[in-house]
Design a protein around this motif. Structure first.
Motif, mmCIF file in Angstrom:
data_model
loop_
_atom_site.group_PDB
_atom_site.id
_atom_site.type_symbol
_atom_site.label_atom_id
_atom_site.label_comp_id
_atom_site.label_asym_id
_atom_site.label_seq_id
_atom_site.Cartn_x
_atom_site.Cartn_y
_atom_site.Cartn_z
ATOM 1 N N ARG A 198 66.772 32.937 -16.076
ATOM 2 C CA ARG A 198 66.169 33.708 -17.340
ATOM 3 C C ARG A 198 67.339 34.254 -18.075
ATOM 4 N NH1 ARG A 198 62.552 34.103 -13.253
ATOM 5 N NH2 ARG A 198 60.431 33.206 -13.752
ATOM 6 N N LEU A 199 68.153 35.222 -17.269
ATOM 7 C CA LEU A 199 69.291 35.993 -17.922
ATOM 8 C C LEU A 199 70.361 34.753 -18.752
ATOM 9 C CD1 LEU A 199 70.411 38.621 -18.571
ATOM 10 C CD2 LEU A 199 71.903 38.220 -16.453
ATOM 11 N N ALA A 215 69.733 31.790 -19.876
ATOM 12 C CA ALA A 215 68.925 31.146 -21.260
ATOM 13 C C ALA A 215 68.925 32.408 -22.377
ATOM 14 C CB ALA A 215 67.477 30.957 -20.848
ATOM 15 N N GLU A 216 68.612 33.558 -21.945
ATOM 16 C CA GLU A 216 68.748 34.665 -23.048
ATOM 17 C C GLU A 216 69.865 34.815 -23.338
ATOM 18 O OE1 GLU A 216 68.507 39.352 -22.669
ATOM 19 O OE2 GLU A 216 66.609 38.397 -21.690
ATOM 20 N N ARG A 217 71.007 34.805 -22.970
ATOM 21 C CA ARG A 217 72.474 35.039 -23.370
ATOM 22 C C ARG A 217 72.946 33.697 -24.251
ATOM 23 N NH1 ARG A 217 76.179 38.166 -19.320
ATOM 24 N NH2 ARG A 217 75.108 40.126 -19.113
ATOM 25 N N GLY A 265 70.857 31.892 -25.634
ATOM 26 C CA GLY A 265 69.880 31.693 -26.854
ATOM 27 C C GLY A 265 69.211 30.064 -26.626
ATOM 28 N N ARG A 304 66.161 27.950 -23.794
ATOM 29 C CA ARG A 304 64.893 28.196 -23.054
ATOM 30 C C ARG A 304 65.222 28.066 -21.626
ATOM 31 N NH1 ARG A 304 61.265 23.819 -23.804
ATOM 32 N NH2 ARG A 304 63.196 22.625 -24.719
ATOM 33 N N PHE A 305 64.610 28.479 -20.759
ATOM 34 C CA PHE A 305 64.757 28.640 -19.255
ATOM 35 C C PHE A 305 63.462 27.902 -18.982
ATOM 36 C CE2 PHE A 305 63.172 30.224 -15.081
ATOM 37 C CZ PHE A 305 64.316 29.804 -14.463
#
Length: 170
Positions: free
Chosen positions: A23-24, A26-28, A30, A32-33
């Motif tokens: 999740r981290l 994917a967020e960093r 940009g 999807r996870f």
């Protein structure tokens, strides 16, 4: 038809941080996870533990293989595989050519992260011993499939994400 490929595929035993780190990352990045265990649960309409109990491990592995195949074909973000997904020779072949990241974890950290009371179907009798056995059995497969191996013991997710992003050349 456009074929996509995941930015990275995370593999490792229970407690290695695949979901948290996925999740981290994917967020960093940009993107999807996606977690193949969640895909299996969505198709089956029940939690992984219930699939094991009610339908058996073989049925779970069938659903898991289908989920991995589909996700590798259509997902372009960070993909997390269930810890045992790599046991399938077909899954191993499907991972060839993908950016596979092995999240390596020691037994003590895995136990602390998983929590031995957690609903993990393969850890029912003597969970610590079962987890140790699973980790030892799967380690050579994880190591062989990985293009990047990251040791996660005693490290924070943010530090691990930085290392993986650097390892991915991003």
């Amino acid at each position: 038809m456009t074929v996509t490929t995941p930015a990275a595929v995370l593999i490792g035993p229970p407690g290695s941080g695949k979901s948290t780190l996925g999740r981290l990352l994917a967020e960093r990045l940009g993107v999807r996870f996606r977690d193949t265990d969640a895909d299996v649960e969505a198709v089956a309409g029940k939690p992984v533990g219930d699939i094991f109990i009610e339908d058996g491990e073989d049925r779970f592995r069938e659903l898991e293989l289908a989920a991995v195949r589909q996700a590798l074909r259509e997902h372009d973000g960070i993909l997390s595989l269930g810890g045992g997904a790599v046991l399938s020779e077909e899954t191993q072949a499907l991972l060839d050519g993908h950016t596979v990241v092995y999240l390596q974890v020691g037994l003590a950290d895995a136990v602390a992260r998983v929590g031995l009371g957690a609903a993990r179907p393969l850890l029912v009798l003597n969970p610590r011993s079962q987890l140790k056995k699973l980790m030892e059995q799967r380690r050579p497969i994880y190591e062989r499939l990985a293009v990047l191996t990251v040791a996660t013991d005693k490290r924070e997710p943010a530090e691990l994400a930085d290392e993986i992003i650097k390892g991915l050349g991003r």
